[in-house]
Design an enzyme around this catalytic site. Structure first.
Site, PDB file in Angstrom:
ATOM      1  N   GLN A  30      -4.730  -1.730   9.761  1.00 29.38           N
ATOM      2  CA  GLN A  30      -4.920  -3.092   9.237  1.00 29.38           C
ATOM      3  C   GLN A  30      -5.564  -3.957   9.935  1.00 29.38           C
ATOM      4  OE1 GLN A  30      -3.897  -3.655   6.081  1.00 29.38           O
ATOM      5  NE2 GLN A  30      -4.325  -5.811   6.276  1.00 29.38           N
TER       6      GLN A  30
ATOM      7  N   LYS B 119       0.946  -1.152   0.181  1.00 33.47           N
ATOM      8  CA  LYS B 119       0.120   0.030   0.280  1.00 33.47           C
ATOM      9  C   LYS B 119       1.054   1.040  -0.067  1.00 33.47           C
ATOM     10  CE  LYS B 119      -3.949  -2.216   2.321  1.00 33.47           C
ATOM     11  NZ  LYS B 119      -4.794  -2.029   3.566  1.00 33.47           N
TER      12      LYS B 119
ATOM     13  N   ASP C 276     -11.453   2.845   4.065  1.00 31.31           N
ATOM     14  CA  ASP C 276     -11.611   1.150   4.256  1.00 31.31           C
ATOM     15  C   ASP C 276     -13.061   0.883   4.071  1.00 31.31           C
ATOM     16  OD1 ASP C 276      -9.910  -0.671   3.827  1.00 31.31           O
ATOM     17  OD2 ASP C 276      -9.397  -0.808   5.931  1.00 31.31           O
TER      18      ASP C 276
END
Length: 286
Positions: free
Chosen positions: A96, A52, A119
């Site tokens: 994460q 990422k 997200d």
């Protein structure tokens, strides 16, 4: 049979983002910013976070990576999120998953400013997505929808079976399909006679983490198979939840693993970060 090339499509999306970021910097002096938080030392998560970060840099997006020990407390993590919520350089915040067991995932996700929730996991964005309102969409289902669009796969009126009901893939995937006027069946580990459902499906999307669960005798001729699963076998080989070799000759379209849905996730995350920066510009211009 057409193989849905997520790697090539992701590269195309990343280039689209890079061009738009360049324009935003030149015209508005705004550089989109993304912060990623990794708690613990899970190798797969660490690899993903690094990917990422590199993708952000290549697209011209400012990127921060915060790596925390497994022993990090929930309070410390929430304090970091609060700092990032108030950092004007950051348009997106991504924690994460999975988090260590002593940290409550829901509390952490709800602490992220919904306007920075790239997200798409905050209840605010989940609710807007279900209601078919503009929102940040979870990157993996968002990527699958972009694949359908890119390859001209019609969803309206189609029978779609989603195997897996997780908050990350299954549930949002079903919502997006319903919004696209598909007829959706969601199956899970308790579903009786899975084959009876999948045999009737025009499209099967599988995301359960069970290698080669979906076989050719479970799908009808011409079905579209989207394999979101990624599993590492004892041999070290990566494989999906669908038995690709068994299913491919029966499908009209199928995603490979690796190289299918996986690469799309980062591409759509970059799209969400760019969107967040554009929304910031709109708010600040009022």
């Amino acid at each position: 049979m057409v193989i849905l090339d997520g790697k090539a499509l992701s590269a195309k999306i990343k280039e689209e983002v890079r061009v738009e970021v360049s324009q935003l910097v030149e015209e508005k002096q705004i550089t989109p910013g993304l912060a990623v938080v990794l708690v613990g030392s899970d190798p797969a998560s660490a690899t993903y976070v690094n990917s990422k970060h590199k993708s952000c840099e290549a697209a011209g997006i400012y990127s921060e990576v915060h790596t925390k020990d497994e022993s990090t407390t929930q309070e410390e993590l929430l304090s970091l999120i609060d700092e990032m919520n108030n950092n004007p350089k950051l348009d997106g915040i991504l924690v994460q998953l999975p988090l260590p067991k002593h940290i409550d995932t829901t509390t952490v996700l709800e602490a992220i400013n919904p306007l920075k929730d790239v997200d798409g996991f905050h209840p605010y964005n989940v609710g807007r997505m279900v209601s078919n309102l503009d929102s940040f969409l979870p990157a993996t289902p968002f990527g699958v929808m972009r694949m359908f669009e890119e390859y001209g796969i019609e969803l309206s009126g189609k029978n779609v079976v989603v195997i897996g009901s997780s908050d990350i893939v299954g549930k949002p995937m079903a919502s997006l399909l319903i919004n696209a006027k598909a007829t959706v069946t969601v199956c899970n580990s308790r579903t009786k006679d899975l084959k009876a459902h999948t045999k009737e499906a025009d499209i099967v999307i599988i995301a359960v983490g069970v290698p080669h669960l979906l076989k050719a005798n479970m799908i009808k001729d011409g079905a579209v198979v989207i394999d979101v699963g990624i599993n590492r076998l004892d041999t070290g080989k990566l494989t999906g939840d669908a038995d690709f070799e068994d299913c491919k000759d029966k499908c009209s379209f199928i995603t490979p693993v690796p190289g299918g849905v996986g690469p799309m996730t980062i591409g759509m995350l970059l799209k969400n970060t760019l969107k967040a920066a554009k929304l910031r510009d709109k708010r600040e211009s009022k």
